[in-house]
Design a protein around this motif. Sequence first.
Motif, PDB file in Angstrom:
ATOM      1  N   ARG A   1       0.855  -1.196   0.000  1.00  0.00           N
ATOM      2  CA  ARG A   1       0.000   0.000   0.000  1.00  0.00           C
ATOM      3  C   ARG A   1       0.888   1.242   0.000  1.00  0.00           C
ATOM      4  N   ILE A   2       0.570   2.149  -0.898  1.00  0.00           N
ATOM      5  CA  ILE A   2       1.383   3.360  -1.025  1.00  0.00           C
ATOM      6  C   ILE A   2       0.492   4.587  -0.836  1.00  0.00           C
ATOM      7  N   GLY A   3       0.834   5.409   0.142  1.00  0.00           N
ATOM      8  CA  GLY A   3       0.099   6.664   0.346  1.00  0.00           C
ATOM      9  C   GLY A   3       0.475   7.659  -0.742  1.00  0.00           C
ATOM     10  N   PHE A   4      -0.512   8.398  -1.217  1.00  0.00           N
ATOM     11  CA  PHE A   4      -0.206   9.433  -2.223  1.00  0.00           C
ATOM     12  C   PHE A   4      -1.157  10.610  -2.005  1.00  0.00           C
ATOM     13  N   SER A   5      -0.811  11.771  -2.561  1.00  0.00           N
ATOM     14  CA  SER A   5      -1.639  12.971  -2.379  1.00  0.00           C
ATOM     15  C   SER A   5      -2.908  12.852  -3.221  1.00  0.00           C
ATOM     16  N   ALA A   6      -4.074  12.956  -2.574  1.00  0.00           N
ATOM     17  CA  ALA A   6      -5.333  12.874  -3.335  1.00  0.00           C
ATOM     18  C   ALA A   6      -5.434  14.017  -4.339  1.00  0.00           C
ATOM     19  N   LEU A   7      -4.895  15.170  -3.960  1.00  0.00           N
ATOM     20  CA  LEU A   7      -4.875  16.322  -4.879  1.00  0.00           C
ATOM     21  C   LEU A   7      -3.587  16.212  -5.694  1.00  0.00           C
ATOM     22  N   THR A   8      -3.711  15.651  -6.892  1.00  0.00           N
ATOM     23  CA  THR A   8      -2.508  15.430  -7.686  1.00  0.00           C
ATOM     24  C   THR A   8      -2.859  15.325  -9.159  1.00  0.00           C
ATOM     25  N   TRP A   9      -1.900  14.831  -9.916  1.00  0.00           N
ATOM     26  CA  TRP A   9      -2.026  14.659 -11.357  1.00  0.00           C
ATOM     27  C   TRP A   9      -2.228  13.172 -11.647  1.00  0.00           C
TER      28      TRP A   9
ATOM     29  N   PRO B   1      -2.919   2.032  -4.161  1.00  0.00           N
ATOM     30  CA  PRO B   1      -2.850   3.439  -3.764  1.00  0.00           C
ATOM     31  C   PRO B   1      -3.793   3.759  -2.603  1.00  0.00           C
ATOM     32  N   ILE B   2      -3.271   4.501  -1.652  1.00  0.00           N
ATOM     33  CA  ILE B   2      -4.095   4.978  -0.524  1.00  0.00           C
ATOM     34  C   ILE B   2      -4.075   6.506  -0.591  1.00  0.00           C
ATOM     35  N   ALA B   3      -5.218   7.091  -0.907  1.00  0.00           N
ATOM     36  CA  ALA B   3      -5.276   8.549  -1.077  1.00  0.00           C
ATOM     37  C   ALA B   3      -5.182   9.255   0.280  1.00  0.00           C
ATOM     38  N   LEU B   4      -4.365  10.291   0.331  1.00  0.00           N
ATOM     39  CA  LEU B   4      -4.218  11.083   1.558  1.00  0.00           C
ATOM     40  C   LEU B   4      -4.729  12.490   1.285  1.00  0.00           C
ATOM     41  N   ASP B   5      -5.573  12.971   2.165  1.00  0.00           N
ATOM     42  CA  ASP B   5      -6.191  14.282   1.926  1.00  0.00           C
ATOM     43  C   ASP B   5      -5.186  15.401   2.180  1.00  0.00           C
ATOM     44  N   CYS B   6      -5.473  16.562   1.567  1.00  0.00           N
ATOM     45  CA  CYS B   6      -4.554  17.682   1.761  1.00  0.00           C
ATOM     46  C   CYS B   6      -5.068  18.609   2.865  1.00  0.00           C
TER      47      CYS B   6
ATOM     48  N   VAL C   1      -0.303  17.449   1.706  1.00  0.00           N
ATOM     49  CA  VAL C   1      -0.564  16.483   2.778  1.00  0.00           C
ATOM     50  C   VAL C   1       0.282  16.867   4.003  1.00  0.00           C
ATOM     51  N   SER C   2      -0.368  16.834   5.169  1.00  0.00           N
ATOM     52  CA  SER C   2       0.325  17.248   6.404  1.00  0.00           C
ATOM     53  C   SER C   2       0.848  16.023   7.153  1.00  0.00           C
TER      54      SER C   2
ATOM     55  N   THR D   1     -11.150   6.859   0.321  1.00  0.00           N
ATOM     56  CA  THR D   1     -10.803   7.337   1.664  1.00  0.00           C
ATOM     57  C   THR D   1     -11.518   8.658   2.007  1.00  0.00           C
ATOM     58  N   TYR D   2     -12.330   9.136   1.094  1.00  0.00           N
ATOM     59  CA  TYR D   2     -13.146  10.331   1.329  1.00  0.00           C
ATOM     60  C   TYR D   2     -12.314  11.551   1.724  1.00  0.00           C
ATOM     61  N   CYS D   3     -11.683  12.115   0.733  1.00  0.00           N
ATOM     62  CA  CYS D   3     -10.797  13.258   0.966  1.00  0.00           C
ATOM     63  C   CYS D   3     -11.594  14.558   0.820  1.00  0.00           C
ATOM     64  N   LEU D   4     -12.144  15.005   1.923  1.00  0.00           N
ATOM     65  CA  LEU D   4     -13.093  16.128   1.884  1.00  0.00           C
ATOM     66  C   LEU D   4     -12.440  17.445   1.470  1.00  0.00           C
TER      67      LEU D   4
END
Length: 387
Positions: A79-87, A101-106, A113-114, A352-355
């Motif tokens: 599993r790889i975390g990545f920025s949900a806001l990306t290209w 892929p595991i989406a991480l919210d910004c 991503v923090s 992952t619901y990146c609000l």
Amino acid sequence: MIKLIKSSFYNEKDTKKKLAKFILKAKIFSMKKECANFEKKFAKKQSRRYAVFVSSGSTANLVLIQALLNLGKLKKGDRIGFSALTWSTNVMPLMQLGLIPIALDCNLKTLNVSPSEIEKKISKIKGLFLTNVLGMADEIEKIKEICQRNKIIFIEDNCESLGSRISGKLLGNFGLASTFSFFVGHHLSTIEGGMICTDDEKLYQMLLITRIHGWDRNLGLIAQKEIRTTHKVDDFYAKYTFYDLAFNARPTEVNGFLGNNQLQYWDEMVSIRAKHFKLFQSIVGQNDDFVPLDLSHMDLISNFAMPIICKNKKTVEKYKKRFINHGVEIRPIIAGNIEMQPFYKKYINKKTYCLNSNFIHQNGFYFANNPELNKKEINTIIGLLAK
Ligand SMILES: Cc1ncc(COP(=O)(O)O)c(C=O)c1O
């Protein structure tokens, strides 16, 4: 019209003349001296030991992930975390190469991503492929430290952030490796092109193998001898021996020539964009229709487009209309929450619901921040950003 991309190169007229001369004189157009030279100079400028020039930012991402798999630093199914806001082609290589892929919210204040978002998902991931969005980053030193503590492979997609700095260090120098794009409109253009940087020698050698067909021809003599001995390959068969999974992501000498030419403008292009960013940012801060960014932890922000986030849908429609009516080209803030894109929905069931990323997609847009913006254009934009 104030377009996102004003020219193909910095100092375009002179660059085109020099390019024409180069083409008339050159005998070899496939990857050779110009490319090797560009790699050396780019690595030095970026303060990295190694740089591998490839055909685009997208192939940089693909080659990097494949090289990490070839080395066993990542394994299929990880599993790889990545920025949900990306290209798109940030996350696509993960999917194409069998990673999850595991989406991480910004963070709304940095668009990135923090550390706290990463801490939440830390037990679930083996790797982290963060995008430094539009010249910015969150507290990336802390992120690096969390990854080191948890033995997580951390890599940066720096395709949008050449020249930006935190604590005196360039973005793209925090992860094990980082990728860059030289597509027209990015900070430095080679028409098409990309780079992978790292300080890790083993990874560097695997990148050279993975970039072109899986052969050893681009390795240094010592590494070449070592791999041929390990595999019992003589010099004749070495020409067509393929050691690991690879692509052909070779750039051409035309791209290399342009890279060498444009590199001389790095400081100028980066600092003009940084100056514009500061100015636009100060105007944005005076208008309470906008969500303010907090980037006080950064030394310098240099981006190719200026993001605007409005507080709600009604307000964003007002500003979008205003910009379009005044002939200023605008676009969404990159791909928005990638989880909502058709390709992602087709292949990945778990969301992952990146609000925050959704909010940015619905309430944001960007306009040009290129170094050729003139005073009149800057004043037009400033006028449009008023309440
Ligand atoms: C974050 C990010 N990664 C990768 C890419 C792909 O780069 P290229 O267009 O050179 O393939 C882009 C392109 O804009 C990008 O913004």
